[in-house]
Design an enzyme around this catalytic site. Sequence first.
Site, PDB file in Angstrom:
ATOM      1  N   HIS A 252       0.820  -1.207   0.000  1.00  0.00           N
ATOM      2  CA  HIS A 252       0.000   0.000   0.000  1.00  0.00           C
ATOM      3  C   HIS A 252       0.855   1.258   0.000  1.00  0.00           C
ATOM      4  O   HIS A 252       0.470   2.277  -0.586  1.00  0.00           O
ATOM      5  CB  HIS A 252      -0.952  -0.008   1.187  1.00  0.00           C
ATOM      6  CG  HIS A 252      -2.081  -0.970   1.036  1.00  0.00           C
ATOM      7  ND1 HIS A 252      -2.928  -1.293   2.063  1.00  0.00           N
ATOM      8  CD2 HIS A 252      -2.493  -1.695  -0.039  1.00  0.00           C
ATOM      9  CE1 HIS A 252      -3.823  -2.166   1.627  1.00  0.00           C
ATOM     10  NE2 HIS A 252      -3.573  -2.432   0.359  1.00  0.00           N
TER      11      HIS A 252
ATOM     12  N   HIS B  29      -3.945  -6.651 -11.058  1.00  0.00           N
ATOM     13  CA  HIS B  29      -2.641  -6.089 -10.699  1.00  0.00           C
ATOM     14  C   HIS B  29      -1.581  -6.400 -11.752  1.00  0.00           C
ATOM     15  O   HIS B  29      -0.804  -5.525 -12.140  1.00  0.00           O
ATOM     16  CB  HIS B  29      -2.193  -6.629  -9.342  1.00  0.00           C
ATOM     17  CG  HIS B  29      -2.850  -5.975  -8.179  1.00  0.00           C
ATOM     18  ND1 HIS B  29      -2.574  -4.682  -7.803  1.00  0.00           N
ATOM     19  CD2 HIS B  29      -3.759  -6.437  -7.288  1.00  0.00           C
ATOM     20  CE1 HIS B  29      -3.281  -4.370  -6.726  1.00  0.00           C
ATOM     21  NE2 HIS B  29      -4.011  -5.413  -6.397  1.00  0.00           N
TER      22      HIS B  29
END
Length: 420
Positions: free
Chosen positions: A264, A395
């Site tokens: 993150h 992703h």
Amino acid sequence: MNVVGSAREAAAYPGGQAYRRRRRVELLRFAQGARVDEGFGYLDDAGEVDPGRPVELYVTCRMTHVFGLGLMAGEEPVPGGPTESELTGLAAHGVSALLDGPLRDVEHGGWFASVRDGAVDVATKQAYAHAFVVLAASTARTAGIPRADELLEAALAVQESRFWDEQQGMVVEEWDASWTDLDPYRGINSAMHTVEAYLAAWAAGAGPRWRERALRIAARVVDWAAERSWRIPEHFDTDWTPLPEHNKDRPADPFRPYGATVGHGLEWSRLLVTLATTGDQVDADLLEAGIRLADRAVTDGWAADGQDGFVYTTDWEGTPVVRERMHWVLTEAIATSTVLHQVTGRAAHAVDLERWWAYADRYLVDPQGLSWRHELDQDNTPSARTWPGRPDAYHAYQAALVADVPGAASFARGVASWAG
């Protein structure tokens, strides 16, 4: 300009243009197996829908987004497809499933978290998954998929009425099915994907307030990270007070892990840099914050236990907690180093980028042309502690695309510019 230089582009070396294209079309071939009546299912290692899992909203949205990107990219498919017409059908199926399928709550509005055999499985209304409805709709609109405008309008209306908290400048986390009970928990993961979604909506022509809201969310995250040596607190109470010990007894939670989540830090870095460079002028403070987040994530996460690869989480001093290597963390490292090199021109980011691609090629990219391995243990052998199977291509596809869409506010807008 490609960040790895033009001299070697003709060769299919890890991270090169030919290599990235190959990864993209292989991912599309793998992902097409996810189609089910209700949307897109959760794929196992072989690319078959896992019958033990429900059809989840976020997976359906991510796949719709990826098929829209693949359609706009217009690249020659590998044997087994999908062809252009098949990609059109897959993206249109995603939009129709989100508008007309059982994931949509026709009684109370919004979308359920998951369905099973056509019936509601998890009825909660999640900010995380609803952000992906906006992303899917924005990409579908940019790709010209029928009814995408209808889906984007509906998705943004739910954001406006249910998730956006104007006073806090953030999004709330989770409602019950009837929008009556609001969970007191607040989370940075859903806020992060909301920023991505709002940027995508803005880039798809939904209006400037969505970018302005993304900036408000980002500003708060920068403040929290700056107070903690650029490690981002993940969990909060109703008033957005950090809860640093949240889930300490469940450190490997897939969505709410304990401590600082390395991936993150990388993902927020990329989003901050995108926000900083897609306005009327470069926001130097946001750009600097993005650089600091990436530096911290790489310092804390890469080979932190002596083995190559990014650990999943650390404590608040940077000590590894969960040592599994998640593929999505490496893909975000690729995307972030790519964007940072494009914006800053610093050679260190290009060096990092080659290192990330070499690792991906050695450990994550399946040599049989399947989707990337989603999780490895601390010795870089396949694991399934947190992420069994290979549920979606979101992703990995974006990691293989980012170098080819420099300066874009969203992946969809970047790919759409190819035809321009």
